[in-house]
Design a protein around this motif. Structure first.
Motif, PDB file in Angstrom:
ATOM      1  N   ALA A   1      76.019  56.147  99.106  1.00 41.64           N
ATOM      2  CA  ALA A   1      74.343  56.262  99.297  1.00 41.64           C
ATOM      3  C   ALA A   1      73.816  56.535  97.811  1.00 41.64           C
ATOM      4  O   ALA A   1      72.867  55.926  97.414  1.00 41.64           O
ATOM      5  CB  ALA A   1      74.319  57.755  99.709  1.00 41.64           C
ATOM      6  N   LEU A   2      74.434  56.923  96.809  1.00 39.71           N
ATOM      7  CA  LEU A   2      74.124  56.802  95.292  1.00 39.71           C
ATOM      8  C   LEU A   2      74.008  55.396  94.815  1.00 39.71           C
ATOM      9  O   LEU A   2      73.437  55.066  93.947  1.00 39.71           O
ATOM     10  CB  LEU A   2      75.028  57.986  94.472  1.00 39.71           C
ATOM     11  N   LEU A   3      75.114  54.769  95.110  1.00 36.49           N
ATOM     12  CA  LEU A   3      75.169  53.344  94.835  1.00 36.49           C
ATOM     13  C   LEU A   3      74.138  52.623  95.310  1.00 36.49           C
ATOM     14  O   LEU A   3      73.458  51.842  94.740  1.00 36.49           O
ATOM     15  CB  LEU A   3      76.491  52.941  95.300  1.00 36.49           C
TER      16      LEU A   3
ATOM     17  N   SER B   1      65.500  54.941  96.871  1.00 34.49           N
ATOM     18  CA  SER B   1      65.662  56.082  97.738  1.00 34.49           C
ATOM     19  C   SER B   1      66.764  56.476  98.145  1.00 34.49           C
ATOM     20  O   SER B   1      67.914  55.995  98.130  1.00 34.49           O
ATOM     21  CB  SER B   1      64.747  55.173  99.059  1.00 34.49           C
ATOM     22  N   GLY B   2      66.862  57.875  98.522  1.00 35.82           N
ATOM     23  CA  GLY B   2      67.959  58.553  99.104  1.00 35.82           C
ATOM     24  C   GLY B   2      68.047  58.256 100.813  1.00 35.82           C
ATOM     25  O   GLY B   2      67.234  57.494 101.032  1.00 35.82           O
TER      26      GLY B   2
ATOM     27  N   PRO C   1      82.195  59.411  86.259  1.00 29.38           N
ATOM     28  CA  PRO C   1      81.213  58.272  87.021  1.00 29.38           C
ATOM     29  C   PRO C   1      79.997  58.841  87.827  1.00 29.38           C
ATOM     30  O   PRO C   1      79.254  58.078  87.895  1.00 29.38           O
ATOM     31  CB  PRO C   1      82.386  57.687  87.850  1.00 29.38           C
ATOM     32  N   LEU C   2      79.877  60.174  87.933  1.00 29.73           N
ATOM     33  CA  LEU C   2      78.854  60.784  88.384  1.00 29.73           C
ATOM     34  C   LEU C   2      78.116  61.761  87.653  1.00 29.73           C
ATOM     35  O   LEU C   2      77.398  62.540  87.763  1.00 29.73           O
ATOM     36  CB  LEU C   2      79.207  61.486  89.725  1.00 29.73           C
TER      37      LEU C   2
ATOM     38  N   ARG D   1      79.557  52.581  91.472  1.00 27.63           N
ATOM     39  CA  ARG D   1      78.253  53.335  91.053  1.00 27.63           C
ATOM     40  C   ARG D   1      78.197  53.386  89.511  1.00 27.63           C
ATOM     41  O   ARG D   1      77.092  53.076  88.967  1.00 27.63           O
ATOM     42  CB  ARG D   1      78.243  54.797  91.696  1.00 27.63           C
ATOM     43  N   ALA D   2      79.424  53.721  88.858  1.00 26.79           N
ATOM     44  CA  ALA D   2      79.379  53.682  87.227  1.00 26.79           C
ATOM     45  C   ALA D   2      79.043  52.197  86.868  1.00 26.79           C
ATOM     46  O   ALA D   2      78.396  51.979  85.948  1.00 26.79           O
ATOM     47  CB  ALA D   2      80.600  54.001  86.945  1.00 26.79           C
TER      48      ALA D   2
END
Length: 808
Positions: free
Chosen positions: A588-590, A597-598, A418-419, A204-205
């Motif tokens: 899911a964030l990735l 979309s979530g 990373p978040l 994700r980062a």
């Protein structure tokens, strides 16, 4: 759709337990995992679980000491997204495949190292077998438990009890003193969770920064984090509400014997069973007071109540008790099952948390399936485990044609981890839900914990502090109209919403996914459950009953060999549920970085139990396969992988290769002359006798003496430490790395030492938050951030919708 990780390539250079389990989770969710095998095979017998953990992967045999194969490997790396390795510290440098050597070939590479103890500390070069890590870190003693609480133990305040006898009718586990050797490979399970979470966060980062990075974790960090609620050193241990007696070593966790087997009744009032079973048949009484689960009784009260009504439990079968408890809707009762029974559960098969895999040797097998779900994806297990080297030629050809990953310009920075920039709203209760958001907080997310007044008994406790350390706390009655408006504003500003309520309770508060999606289509909604999304979803669940259903209590009690079910510090149902949920949220964030979309994410305690026991597989009819099982005394899995009591102290040995056996015979030179132990087959056949012989010999000297001799000879062994937790917070190496932290400023507890960071990131490092918030500490601050004026905030406080900070 396929899995969320489809399109990603992973190189798996791991062996043993933690790495293969971690890469299985990546593969299950769509990643193309290539297992790089040693051409001569592994240095020990392949674990039973490889048939499960390597499913769906491809296998290529490459000799990394060969220039030609090393070149092929580096070609693969150039087009790879993730590399996972579990070599001992220093080996990758010797091979020229360490992160520093490979990052130039692929600046977007996420490189994950899993080690027993991390790099550059006094533990780093100790043998990393799971049982030995559990011994060295004191986890085997934590599984036994202490007089009083683990915090008492850390502060040298062990509290002997006059009423220390546990009646045989309610006793769990082996009837002996000393450490416990669980069947669950807890350090490896925990490191696997951390590795997948770290990889997911780094991916994700990478979407934000354009760069890959080095991700490191260890079995030691897994042990420390799993002890979040018990390994604490507060300045004021007698602060009101801080200590719960549930962790006392006399605790039996509601495990009782029914007419035809064991069942778990944890968190259910014994008086309910007494009333329901008083007649000739089970009947829910009309008196509503016994239909409702009561408060948390003391260890003594609960133990004696269970002893009193043991004859009533024995009148009826497990299925009868389970049925009547489900009818009540308020009482938690589940059977203690074998892992094989869990793998044949129709509800788990329907959900997909148990999978059917066509194995080329054994035919159709039931295995642990998809253990966390992202509802916009439908991952499928790709097939059985490959034979070693099965895809070597294809992988070589592929390597030659791969296009290297191109560097992308940096588009952002993540200074807090990373978040960084992610806001999480946590409506969780107890442990599992809050633990998932605690993990997100320590990855850099801003987490707001929402607590109503009824949480006032729980939040000051060590259990709550352990899973809420890095959050801000908002006091709110979400049932009022004004409270619902506050919730709406929270959701509008949120990236993630977490809860672990039963579905019917969440729906009443408007916290179901359909309601939240209407407010904020980008929100990632996470529900951590007790059981499957099916027949048991409306029932009360907890760590103990989830592990009863999933087989952990059976396995860890040595029940195959006549033992009694066991629950302890290595069961990790709540903790595992939280890990699986956090992994799902980050993935899911990735996905949201691409889709915009979530989506809904879920996991369960029962699924964490399936992961605990993922080494087990069975036929569709429930027929199991020969495998090592724990003895009834909870000492080990075999004579050469177990605990031994010495003249003073306990020693754990892990003799798993012929070289280890040869080293052992140098210390005990009479062993080779005994024909019963002449070769590996003979030793397996005479395992009980070998354990007896070794036990007699090792009892003649102290554990310290034997450890020195065995270690010098090269026999993997450790003293089973009963002091590790006392020494933990005075270890400067762990503090320097941030693996333990000192939190100052809590007005109730004062200074408190706690667990630190479980994952180290080279490019986006994160830091543990703290100090733990006091109850409702940030109510005004958070309401102001949501746009409420000072006058509106005071009106919310005056009406009781908002709750002001509790006085310390």
């Amino acid at each position: 759709m396929t899995g969320v990780l489809s399109g990603l390539r992973v190189l798996d250079l791991t062996w043993g337990l933690a790495g293969p389990k971690a890469s299985m989770l990546l593969c299950d969710h769509g990643a193309d995992v290539i297992r790089v095998e040693r051409p001569k095979g592994e240095p020990f017998e392949r674990p039973l679980g490889y048939r499960v953990w390597h499913r769906g992967k491809r296998s290529a045999a490459l000799d990394l000491r060969s220039p030609a194969d090393l070149e092929t490997f580096r070609q693969l790396v150039a087009g790879t997204d993730v590399l996972v390795e579990s070599f001992a510290p220093g080996v990758t440098e010797d091979l020229g495949i360490d992160y520093a050597s490979l990052r130039g070939d692929n600046p977007r590479l996420v490189y994950c190292s899993i080690t027993p103890y991390g790099r550059g500390n006094r533990h780093s070069h100790r043998p990393g077998y799971d049982a030995l890590v559990a011994a060295r870190t004191g986890l085997q003693w934590e599984a036994r438990g202490w007089n009083g609480t683990p915090m008492d133990r850390i502060l040298s305040l062990d509290r002997e009890h006059a009423d220390s006898f546990v009646p045989d009718s309610v006793r769990i586990g082996a009837n002996r003193e000393g450490p416990i050797f669980p069947a669950t490979e807890a350090p490896s399970v925990l490191a696997a969770y951390l590795a997948v979470l770290g990889i997911s966060a780094a991916l994700r980062a990478r979407e934000v920064t354009g760069r890959g990075q080095w991700v490191e974790t260890s079995l030691l960090q897994g042990v420390i984090l799993s002890s979040c609620a018990s390994w604490q050193r507060p300045e004021h241990i007698d602060a009101p509400g801080y200590t719960f007696g549930v962790a006392d070593r006399r605790q039996t966790w509601g495990i009782v014997r029914a007419k035809d087997g064991f069942m778990c009744t944890w968190a259910s009032p014994p008086e309910w069973f007494e009333a329901v079973g008083a007649g000739e048949e089970l009947r829910i009484p009309e008196d509503d007071s016994v239909n409702r689960a009561g408060g948390m009784a003391s260890v003594e009260e609960r133990m004696h109540a269970l002893e009193r009504i043991a004859p009533i439990f024995a009148k009826y079968g497990v299925d009868e008790w389970t049925r009547i408890a489900a009818e009540s809707g308020a009482v938690s009762v589940q059977p203690v099952r074998t892992p094989e029974e869990a793998l044949c559960d129709p509800a788990l098969l329907a959900e997909g948390s148990v999978a059917v895999v066509d194995d080329p040797e054994f035919g159709r097998l039931h295995q642990a399936g998809i253990l966390y779900r992202l509802h916009d994806y439908e991952p499928e297990i790709k097939g059985p485990a490959p034979s070693p080297g099965e895809h070597t030629d294809a992988v070589r050809a592929e390597a030659a044609s791969l296009r290297p990953q191109s560097a992308k310009a940096s588009s952002g920075s993540l200074p807090r981890g990373p978040l960084d920039g992610i806001r999480v709203v946590d409506f969780g209760l107890a442990v599992a839900g809050p633990w998932s958001s605690q993990l997100l907080a320590d990855l850099g997310a801003d987490v707001v914990k929402v607590d109503p007044r009824r949480q006032s008994f729980w939040m000051p406790s060590h259990m709550a502090i352990g899973v809420n350390r890095s959050k801000r706390c908002l006091g709110l009655d979400a049932k009022t109209p004004e409270g619902k408006e506050v919730v709406g504003r929270l959701i509008e500003a949120a990236d993630v919403v977490v809860h672990n309520m039963r579905p019917q309770a969440a729906a009443k508060l408007g916290l179901d996914y359909a309601s939240l999606k209407r407010i904020n289509p980008r929100v990632v909604f996470c529900h951590t459950r007790g059981f499957e999304d099916g027949p048991r979803s409306l029932l009360p669940g907890n760590d103990q009953t989830g592990n009863a259903l999933g087989g952990t209590l059976w396995e860890d009690g040595g029940c195959w060999n006549g033992g009694r079910p066991w629950f302890g510090a290595t069961s990790n149902g709540d903790i595992g549920n939280g890990f699986l949920a956090a992994i799902g949220v980050v993935q899911a964030l990735l996905a949201r970085e691409t889709t915009g979309s979530g989506q809904a994410v879920d996991a369960s305690i029962l699924n964490a139990a399936l992961f605990n026991n993922s080494r087990v597989y069975t036929t569709p009819e429930g027929t199991g396969f020969d495998r090592p099982t724990l003895d009834a005394e909870q000492l080990g899995l075999s004579a050469l992988y177990r605990l031994y009591e010495c003249a003073e102290g306990w020693l754990c040995v892990a003799v798993v290769t012929d070289e280890h056996w040869k080293a052992l015979t140098e210390v005990l030179p009479d062993l080779p002359s005994d024909e019963r132990f002449a070769d590996a087959g003979s030793r397996r056949e005479n395992d009980v006798e070998l354990a007896r012989v070794l036990g007699e010999r090792l009892r003649k000297e102290t554990a310290e003496v034997w450890f020195a001799r065995l270690d010098e000879a090269g026999v993997p062994s450790e003293i089973s430490s009963d002091t590790f937790s006392r020494e933990l917070f005075d270890d400067p190496e762990l503090a320097e790395r941030g693996w333990t932290v000192r939190c100052e400023g809590n007005p109730v507890l004062g200074t408190i030492d706690m667990f630190g960071i479980g994952i180290d990131f080279s490019d986006t490092p994160s830091r543990a938050g703290g100090p733990p918030a006091t109850l409702w500490q940030h109510t005004r601050e958070i309401l102001a951030e949501l746009g409420y004026t000072a006058a509106q905030i005071e009106a919310l406080l005056e009406s009781g919708t908002a709750i002001p900070p509790a006085e310390g």
